[in-house]
Design a protein around this motif. Structure first.
Motif, PDB file in Angstrom:
ATOM      1  N   LYS A  43      44.462  22.687  64.665  1.00 47.12           N
ATOM      2  CA  LYS A  43      44.176  21.257  64.593  1.00 47.12           C
ATOM      3  C   LYS A  43      43.507  20.777  65.882  1.00 47.12           C
ATOM      4  N   GLN A  44      43.994  21.241  67.037  1.00 45.37           N
ATOM      5  CA  GLN A  44      43.427  20.824  68.314  1.00 45.37           C
ATOM      6  C   GLN A  44      41.983  21.281  68.456  1.00 45.37           C
ATOM      7  N   VAL A  46      39.824  21.524  65.994  1.00 43.17           N
ATOM      8  CA  VAL A  46      39.036  20.588  65.182  1.00 43.17           C
ATOM      9  C   VAL A  46      38.802  19.309  65.979  1.00 43.17           C
ATOM     10  N   GLU A  47      39.848  18.837  66.641  1.00 45.92           N
ATOM     11  CA  GLU A  47      39.742  17.610  67.426  1.00 45.92           C
ATOM     12  C   GLU A  47      38.765  17.772  68.590  1.00 45.92           C
ATOM     13  N   ALA A  50      35.156  17.910  67.298  1.00 41.79           N
ATOM     14  CA  ALA A  50      34.679  16.573  66.942  1.00 41.79           C
ATOM     15  C   ALA A  50      34.326  15.768  68.196  1.00 41.79           C
ATOM     16  N   ASP A  51      35.180  15.849  69.225  1.00 42.81           N
ATOM     17  CA  ASP A  51      34.915  15.120  70.471  1.00 42.81           C
ATOM     18  C   ASP A  51      33.624  15.586  71.133  1.00 42.81           C
ATOM     19  N   ALA A 147      36.273  14.928  60.423  1.00 40.89           N
ATOM     20  CA  ALA A 147      37.226  15.621  61.288  1.00 40.89           C
ATOM     21  C   ALA A 147      38.222  14.638  61.897  1.00 40.89           C
ATOM     22  N   ARG A 148      37.758  13.480  62.307  1.00 38.10           N
ATOM     23  CA  ARG A 148      38.648  12.475  62.894  1.00 38.10           C
ATOM     24  C   ARG A 148      39.687  12.005  61.867  1.00 38.10           C
ATOM     25  N   VAL A 151      42.298  14.890  61.295  1.00 38.70           N
ATOM     26  CA  VAL A 151      43.265  15.042  62.385  1.00 38.70           C
ATOM     27  C   VAL A 151      44.286  13.899  62.357  1.00 38.70           C
ATOM     28  N   SER A 152      43.825  12.679  62.116  1.00 44.64           N
ATOM     29  CA  SER A 152      44.734  11.528  62.134  1.00 44.64           C
ATOM     30  C   SER A 152      45.603  11.443  60.884  1.00 44.64           C
TER      31      SER A 152
END
Length: 186
Positions: A43-44, A46-47, A50-51, A147-148, A151-152
């Motif tokens: 998951k991290q 993916v985050e 995206a960032d 992606a955002r 993750v959320s």
């Protein structure tokens, strides 16, 4: 011998999950016609992707003065079957100014970290397996938006320690290990 899965402007490139929050498996998936390649990641990761992708796109807008709106965001489930090619250990991101495409590469683990650095975003015969995707900036913007949301959509964080809550609460480090019974239902 290295297996390099290259997708030049695939019909679909998304991050997605399988399972319920708290027990989800995360994937990057590239699809072009009947060809589907899925790689597992955290998951991290993916985050972070995206960032960094958003940062790259913002830099491109700043340098060129050209707006890069998002394509329509893909909300469909991952294509089936989901056969994991490998688990992602390293990722690379680049802008190809000649073609105007964003290049994303996800690599399998290697025993020697310097090998990963040498082969990331390079066309070499030896090295870890990799998925390389070349996409339009508008598709990259849509990837970031999806992606955002992905993750959320997980479990809400504990207001004290930030760790994910379960329906029965969790052992909170900020409370010296006492079980914190926090309801997930508002």
């Amino acid at each position: 011998m290295r297996q390099l899965h290259v997708f030049d402007r695939p019909s679909r490139f998304v991050a997605g999950t399988v399972g319920q929050p708290g027990d989800r498996a995360f994937y990057l998936q590239a699809v072009d016609g009947a060809r589907v390649v899925s790689v597992a990641l955290e998951k991290q990761q993916v985050e972070v992707l995206a960032d960094r992708l958003e940062q790259l796109l913002d830099d491109i807008v700043e340098r060129t003065g050209t707006a890069l709106p998002a394509d329509e965001t893909d909300t469909e489930a991952l294509d089936q079957p989901i056969d994991e090619e490998f688990r992602v250990a390293a990722m690379g991101l680049a802008w190809d100014g000649d073609t105007g495409l964003v290049v994303i590469e996800a690599q399998a683990p290697v025993d020697e970290p310097e090998v990963a650095e040498e082969t990331l975003l390079e066309d070499v015969e030896d090295g870890p397996d990799a998925l390389r995707v070349l996409i339009e900036p508008t598709t990259a913007r849509a990837f970031v938006e999806r992606a955002r949301r992905l993750v959320s959509a997980g479990r809400p964080p504990c207001p004290l320690c930030g760790q994910p809550l379960t329906p029965s609460g969790h052992v909170c480090a900020r409370l010296n290990g006492y079980r914190r019974g926090v309801s997930l239902n508002p």
